[in-house]
Structure formats: structure tokens, C-alpha cells
Design a protein around this motif. Structure first.
Motif, PDB file in Angstrom:
ATOM      1  N   GLU A 205      53.033 -82.764 125.062  1.00  0.00           N
ATOM      2  CA  GLU A 205      54.277 -83.300 125.605  1.00  0.00           C
ATOM      3  C   GLU A 205      55.385 -82.254 125.531  1.00  0.00           C
ATOM      4  OE1 GLU A 205      56.412 -87.483 124.918  1.00  0.00           O
ATOM      5  OE2 GLU A 205      56.671 -86.136 123.193  1.00  0.00           O
ATOM      6  N   TYR A 206      55.455 -81.557 124.409  1.00  0.00           N
ATOM      7  CA  TYR A 206      56.472 -80.517 124.233  1.00  0.00           C
ATOM      8  C   TYR A 206      56.271 -79.367 125.226  1.00  0.00           C
ATOM      9  CZ  TYR A 206      58.868 -76.547 122.054  1.00  0.00           C
ATOM     10  OH  TYR A 206      59.652 -75.448 121.819  1.00  0.00           O
ATOM     11  N   MET A 207      55.007 -78.950 125.407  1.00  0.00           N
ATOM     12  CA  MET A 207      54.726 -77.788 126.253  1.00  0.00           C
ATOM     13  C   MET A 207      54.816 -78.094 127.735  1.00  0.00           C
ATOM     14  SD  MET A 207      54.456 -75.311 124.214  1.00  0.00           S
ATOM     15  CE  MET A 207      53.825 -74.007 125.275  1.00  0.00           C
ATOM     16  N   GLU A 208      54.907 -79.379 128.110  1.00  0.00           N
ATOM     17  CA  GLU A 208      55.079 -79.725 129.526  1.00  0.00           C
ATOM     18  C   GLU A 208      56.354 -79.102 130.093  1.00  0.00           C
ATOM     19  OE1 GLU A 208      52.850 -84.092 129.825  1.00  0.00           O
ATOM     20  OE2 GLU A 208      55.015 -83.990 129.490  1.00  0.00           O
ATOM     21  N   SER A 209      57.330 -78.828 129.218  1.00  0.00           N
ATOM     22  CA  SER A 209      58.600 -78.242 129.664  1.00  0.00           C
ATOM     23  C   SER A 209      58.530 -76.721 129.757  1.00  0.00           C
ATOM     24  CB  SER A 209      59.727 -78.637 128.705  1.00  0.00           C
ATOM     25  OG  SER A 209      59.869 -80.039 128.626  1.00  0.00           O
ATOM     26  N   TYR A 210      57.383 -76.132 129.365  1.00  0.00           N
ATOM     27  CA  TYR A 210      57.301 -74.669 129.314  1.00  0.00           C
ATOM     28  C   TYR A 210      56.160 -74.116 130.162  1.00  0.00           C
ATOM     29  CZ  TYR A 210      60.618 -75.176 125.513  1.00  0.00           C
ATOM     30  OH  TYR A 210      61.738 -75.474 124.777  1.00  0.00           O
ATOM     31  N   ILE A 211      55.695 -74.914 131.124  1.00  0.00           N
ATOM     32  CA  ILE A 211      54.647 -74.429 132.027  1.00  0.00           C
ATOM     33  C   ILE A 211      55.189 -73.251 132.833  1.00  0.00           C
ATOM     34  CG2 ILE A 211      53.234 -75.017 134.044  1.00  0.00           C
ATOM     35  CD1 ILE A 211      53.022 -77.842 132.922  1.00  0.00           C
ATOM     36  N   GLY A 212      54.409 -72.171 132.870  1.00  0.00           N
ATOM     37  CA  GLY A 212      54.823 -70.945 133.549  1.00  0.00           C
ATOM     38  C   GLY A 212      55.366 -69.900 132.607  1.00  0.00           C
ATOM     39  N   LYS A 213      55.706 -70.289 131.389  1.00  0.00           N
ATOM     40  CA  LYS A 213      56.217 -69.352 130.391  1.00  0.00           C
ATOM     41  C   LYS A 213      55.071 -68.533 129.799  1.00  0.00           C
ATOM     42  CE  LYS A 213      60.648 -70.601 130.234  1.00  0.00           C
ATOM     43  NZ  LYS A 213      61.776 -69.667 130.436  1.00  0.00           N
ATOM     44  N   THR A 214      55.397 -67.311 129.355  1.00  0.00           N
ATOM     45  CA  THR A 214      54.395 -66.466 128.706  1.00  0.00           C
ATOM     46  C   THR A 214      54.736 -66.292 127.227  1.00  0.00           C
ATOM     47  OG1 THR A 214      55.610 -64.452 129.281  1.00  0.00           O
ATOM     48  CG2 THR A 214      53.911 -65.205 130.831  1.00  0.00           C
ATOM     49  N   TYR A 215      53.683 -66.179 126.430  1.00  0.00           N
ATOM     50  CA  TYR A 215      53.845 -66.081 124.977  1.00  0.00           C
ATOM     51  C   TYR A 215      52.834 -65.087 124.405  1.00  0.00           C
ATOM     52  CZ  TYR A 215      56.302 -70.554 125.495  1.00  0.00           C
ATOM     53  OH  TYR A 215      57.164 -71.552 125.884  1.00  0.00           O
ATOM     54  N   LYS A 216      53.148 -64.583 123.227  1.00  0.00           N
ATOM     55  CA  LYS A 216      52.179 -63.813 122.467  1.00  0.00           C
ATOM     56  C   LYS A 216      51.510 -64.751 121.475  1.00  0.00           C
ATOM     57  CE  LYS A 216      54.615 -59.385 122.713  1.00  0.00           C
ATOM     58  NZ  LYS A 216      55.307 -58.323 121.937  1.00  0.00           N
ATOM     59  N   GLY A 217      50.186 -64.670 121.382  1.00  0.00           N
ATOM     60  CA  GLY A 217      49.451 -65.532 120.467  1.00  0.00           C
ATOM     61  C   GLY A 217      48.242 -64.822 119.909  1.00  0.00           C
ATOM     62  N   MET A 218      47.436 -65.564 119.152  1.00  0.00           N
ATOM     63  CA  MET A 218      46.251 -64.992 118.531  1.00  0.00           C
ATOM     64  C   MET A 218      45.058 -65.911 118.775  1.00  0.00           C
ATOM     65  SD  MET A 218      45.642 -63.896 114.522  1.00  0.00           S
ATOM     66  CE  MET A 218      46.816 -62.535 114.632  1.00  0.00           C
ATOM     67  N   ILE A 219      43.914 -65.322 119.083  1.00  0.00           N
ATOM     68  CA  ILE A 219      42.691 -66.094 119.303  1.00  0.00           C
ATOM     69  C   ILE A 219      42.214 -66.646 117.963  1.00  0.00           C
ATOM     70  CG2 ILE A 219      40.289 -66.001 120.079  1.00  0.00           C
ATOM     71  CD1 ILE A 219      41.105 -63.661 121.911  1.00  0.00           C
ATOM     72  N   ASP A 220      42.136 -67.976 117.861  1.00  0.00           N
ATOM     73  CA  ASP A 220      41.713 -68.556 116.587  1.00  0.00           C
ATOM     74  C   ASP A 220      40.379 -69.295 116.670  1.00  0.00           C
ATOM     75  OD1 ASP A 220      42.538 -70.793 117.999  1.00  0.00           O
ATOM     76  OD2 ASP A 220      43.511 -71.736 116.275  1.00  0.00           O
ATOM     77  N   THR A 221      39.849 -69.451 117.890  1.00  0.00           N
ATOM     78  CA  THR A 221      38.519 -70.048 118.066  1.00  0.00           C
ATOM     79  C   THR A 221      37.895 -69.476 119.331  1.00  0.00           C
ATOM     80  OG1 THR A 221      39.325 -72.131 117.096  1.00  0.00           O
ATOM     81  CG2 THR A 221      37.202 -72.198 118.218  1.00  0.00           C
ATOM     82  N   VAL A 222      36.607 -69.158 119.258  1.00  0.00           N
ATOM     83  CA  VAL A 222      35.877 -68.664 120.433  1.00  0.00           C
ATOM     84  C   VAL A 222      34.664 -69.564 120.647  1.00  0.00           C
ATOM     85  CG1 VAL A 222      34.713 -66.708 121.515  1.00  0.00           C
ATOM     86  CG2 VAL A 222      36.616 -66.294 119.941  1.00  0.00           C
ATOM     87  N   THR A 223      34.485 -70.029 121.880  1.00  0.00           N
ATOM     88  CA  THR A 223      33.361 -70.911 122.209  1.00  0.00           C
ATOM     89  C   THR A 223      32.665 -70.403 123.463  1.00  0.00           C
ATOM     90  OG1 THR A 223      34.555 -72.390 123.716  1.00  0.00           O
ATOM     91  CG2 THR A 223      34.787 -72.837 121.350  1.00  0.00           C
ATOM     92  N   ASN A 224      31.603 -71.087 123.859  1.00  0.00           N
ATOM     93  CA  ASN A 224      30.869 -70.677 125.063  1.00  0.00           C
ATOM     94  C   ASN A 224      31.618 -71.049 126.342  1.00  0.00           C
ATOM     95  OD1 ASN A 224      30.549 -73.424 124.916  1.00  0.00           O
ATOM     96  ND2 ASN A 224      28.333 -73.411 125.225  1.00  0.00           N
ATOM     97  N   PHE A 225      32.683 -71.861 126.234  1.00  0.00           N
ATOM     98  CA  PHE A 225      33.445 -72.225 127.436  1.00  0.00           C
ATOM     99  C   PHE A 225      34.828 -71.588 127.465  1.00  0.00           C
ATOM    100  CE2 PHE A 225      33.925 -75.627 124.292  1.00  0.00           C
ATOM    101  CZ  PHE A 225      35.301 -75.720 124.164  1.00  0.00           C
ATOM    102  N   GLY A 226      35.137 -70.759 126.490  1.00  0.00           N
ATOM    103  CA  GLY A 226      36.430 -70.094 126.483  1.00  0.00           C
ATOM    104  C   GLY A 226      36.920 -69.815 125.070  1.00  0.00           C
ATOM    105  N   MET A 227      38.222 -69.697 124.934  1.00  0.00           N
ATOM    106  CA  MET A 227      38.783 -69.401 123.613  1.00  0.00           C
ATOM    107  C   MET A 227      40.112 -70.129 123.451  1.00  0.00           C
ATOM    108  SD  MET A 227      39.624 -65.453 124.536  1.00  0.00           S
ATOM    109  CE  MET A 227      40.486 -65.029 126.053  1.00  0.00           C
ATOM    110  N   PHE A 228      40.382 -70.510 122.225  1.00  0.00           N
ATOM    111  CA  PHE A 228      41.641 -71.163 121.917  1.00  0.00           C
ATOM    112  C   PHE A 228      42.597 -70.134 121.329  1.00  0.00           C
ATOM    113  CE2 PHE A 228      38.717 -74.689 122.127  1.00  0.00           C
ATOM    114  CZ  PHE A 228      39.473 -75.695 122.735  1.00  0.00           C
ATOM    115  N   VAL A 229      43.830 -70.186 121.811  1.00  0.00           N
ATOM    116  CA  VAL A 229      44.861 -69.247 121.354  1.00  0.00           C
ATOM    117  C   VAL A 229      45.973 -70.048 120.686  1.00  0.00           C
ATOM    118  CG1 VAL A 229      46.591 -67.555 122.077  1.00  0.00           C
ATOM    119  CG2 VAL A 229      44.333 -67.601 123.186  1.00  0.00           C
ATOM    120  N   ILE A 230      46.372 -69.613 119.492  1.00  0.00           N
ATOM    121  CA  ILE A 230      47.437 -70.285 118.768  1.00  0.00           C
ATOM    122  C   ILE A 230      48.712 -69.453 118.831  1.00  0.00           C
ATOM    123  CG2 ILE A 230      46.797 -69.277 116.528  1.00  0.00           C
ATOM    124  CD1 ILE A 230      47.576 -72.057 115.310  1.00  0.00           C
ATOM    125  N   LEU A 231      49.829 -70.121 119.101  1.00  0.00           N
ATOM    126  CA  LEU A 231      51.128 -69.458 119.212  1.00  0.00           C
ATOM    127  C   LEU A 231      51.837 -69.470 117.858  1.00  0.00           C
ATOM    128  CD1 LEU A 231      52.382 -70.992 122.601  1.00  0.00           C
ATOM    129  CD2 LEU A 231      50.881 -69.013 122.216  1.00  0.00           C
TER     130      LEU A 231
END
Length: 291
Positions: free
Chosen positions: A197-223
């Protein structure tokens, strides 16, 4: 999650624990241990909070992950104790991936549960532990209070009472452990929903983050604000293979690799409050927003 008067998420901040809260936690642990030890020495039916020793294979997997990331543990893990885990965390404390690695190490440990059989609490280094300090919000704590009243205040140690609790507490422990898992899952789902809900207001914004999970369908990045989003493998340029032993996604020509702990720049491409999902895409050559 900070919300306005309408209950809409307007900010996400890291929750810090102060010295006062830590002191209260120490008192609560001492109270829980005191109660558990006292009843355990009486050898009568009781409900304990137990935490088993980690599976050595899980710890070996964690050490192999560290090797892939270029780190080598000095701590001897042949005989696992709570001090062993503390030493591992202390070794990793100055690494930029510390928070991610500490979370991976935590997930490699077994989950604490309720049981009538006391095997101790590995995580706390306690030989006997229970949940006694929160009877207004946890059923096991309320049960412990009732047991104390029966055993110590009413002095009821009759064979009928002992037999009743011998059977009854087994179902209490099983049900409480099950409901705890379901409550934790519900809490995570709500948190995911509010973050989306919070990030709905920030679509299109860019951020620096870190990969905290890697899976066979992609990776999760934490800000930095602890928001986590998915970079789906289909959004990456080129074809990538998932290499689980390296916790990495590797391009077919081996020229590009994304692995656990890598710092990346991402763009928010979607956020769905109903599903609690946040979507990112990798961007190159852009500075991420600080927020």
C-alpha cells in the motif's frame, strides 16, 4: 508501518529497541526460567517452551554459502552451542550483508514450539524455559498461571489432577504451536499488504537495495526502509540459470551474475495492496532515491 488517521500507510521506519526494553526482556526471561525450573524440579505435568539444537547439515549449508560469498568462518561448528551461534554472528557483524546473513542463519535453526517434554531452549541457552509473562495475550502463559494456582496455591497434587494435566497439556501444546505459526503468517501477510500500500505511491521511483533471496523464478531485493520486492527472472536481459548452491542467477554466457548480498539498483514497477506483492526491475546507470 506509520499510518495516517484513515489507516493508510504513509511511512515505514525501522523499529529500534532501547536499553529499557532490553532490560524488561531480561527480566521476563529470568521470570520464565525461574518458573520452568521450579516446576521441572517438582516433576509434575507442565507446558514448556522448547527449542531444539540446529541440524548440523543446515549449518554446513550456511558455511558453504559463506564460502561462495568469499567468507570463511573461524568458529568451530563441530559442537553446536548457543555460544557457537553468537560467535558466528560476531564474526559476520562487520560484513555489509550482515542483516541478510544473520536472517539466513536464523532460518537454518529449528523453530521454538510448546511441549510437555522439556529438552531446554537452545536459542536462549536455557535448560528449562516456559512462557509465563504474557497471560493476557498468549494461551500457554494463561495455562501456566492456572497450573501454578492449582499446584502451588491450592496445593492440589492429587493423582486425578496430575492425570488430567498429563493428557490435557499435550493438546494445549500442539494447538498453541499450530496457532502461533498461523498468527505469524497472518502478521506477515498484513505487513506485506501495508508495505505494498505504501509503495503504490512510489511506482516508477528507483532505489538502491540488496538481494536478500534468490530463487528459480527471480530474486527478492530489500530496500533500506525494509521494503522487499521481487525482480522476476523474466524481466532480466537475456537468459539466466538458477544455481542454488551459489544462491545466484547466472547468465547463459556467464558474463553476468546476481547473487545473495549483491547491491543493485531497482525501479518500482508495481505494487498491489490486495496481494501484498511489490515488483521491481533492475536498472543500470541510475542513482536510487534515498527514501
Amino acid at each position: 508501518v506509520v499510518q495516517n488517521e484513515q489507516g493508510v500507510a504513509i511511512d515505514i521506519i525501522r523499529r529500534e529497541r532501547g536499553e529499557g526494553e532490553n532490560l524488561i526482556e531480561d527480566f521476563m526471561i529470568a521470570a520464565n526460567e525461574t518458573i520452568a525450573h521450579h516446576i521441572y524440579n517438582m516433576d509434575i505435568p507442565f507446558i514448556y517452551r522448547i527449542h531444539d539444537v540446529p541440524n548440523p547439515e543446515k549449518i554446513d549449508d550456511f558455511k558453504n554459502l559463506l564460502k561462495v560469498m568469499g567468507y570463511t568462518l573461524k568458529t568451530n561448528t563441530n559442537n553446536l552451542t548457543p555460544i557457537t551461534m553468537q560467535n558466528i554472528l560476531e564474526e559476520l557483524r562487520d560484513k555489509k550483508e550482515y542483516e541478510i546473513l544473520s536472517d539466513v542463519l536464523l532460518r537454518s535453526m529449528k523453530k521454538a514450539i510448546y511441549s510437555v517434554n522439556n529438552i531446554g531452549h537452545f536459542g536462549l541457552g536455557s535448560k528449562a524455559y516456559t512462557h509465563f509473562t504474557s497471560p493476557i495475550r498468549r494461551f500457554p502463559d494463561l495455562t501456566v498461571h492456572r497450573l501454578l494456582r492449582t499446584y502451588l496455591f491450592e496445593n492440589d497434587l492429587s493423582s486425578s489432577t496430575i492425570d488430567f494435566y498429563q493428557n490435557y497439556l499435550v493438546s494445549v501444546a500442539e494447538q498453541s504451536s499450530k496457532r502461533e505459526v498461523e498468527a505469524d503468517e497472518a502478521e506477515r501477510e498484513v505487513l506485506d499488504m501495508k508495505m505494498a500500500e505504501y509503495m503504490e505511491s512510489y511506482i516508477g521511483k528507483t532505489y538502491k537495495g540488496m538481494i536478500d533471496t534468490v530463487t528459480n523464478f527471480g530474486m527478492f531485493v530489500i530496500l533500506p526502509n525494509l521494503v522487499e520486492g521481487l525482480v522476476h527472472i523474466s524481466t532480466l536481459n537475456g537468459y539466466y540459470n538458477y544455481v542454488p548452491e551459489m544462491m545466484s542467477l547466472v547468465s547463459q554466457n556467464n558474463k553476468k551474475k546476481y547473487r545473495l548480498g549483491d547491491e543493485v539498483k531497482v525501479k518500482v514497477t508495481g505494487a498491489n495492496k490486495l496481494t501484498g506483492q511489490i515488483d521491481f526491475e533492475i536498472v543500470e546507470g541510475e542513482d536510487g532515491d534515498k527514501k
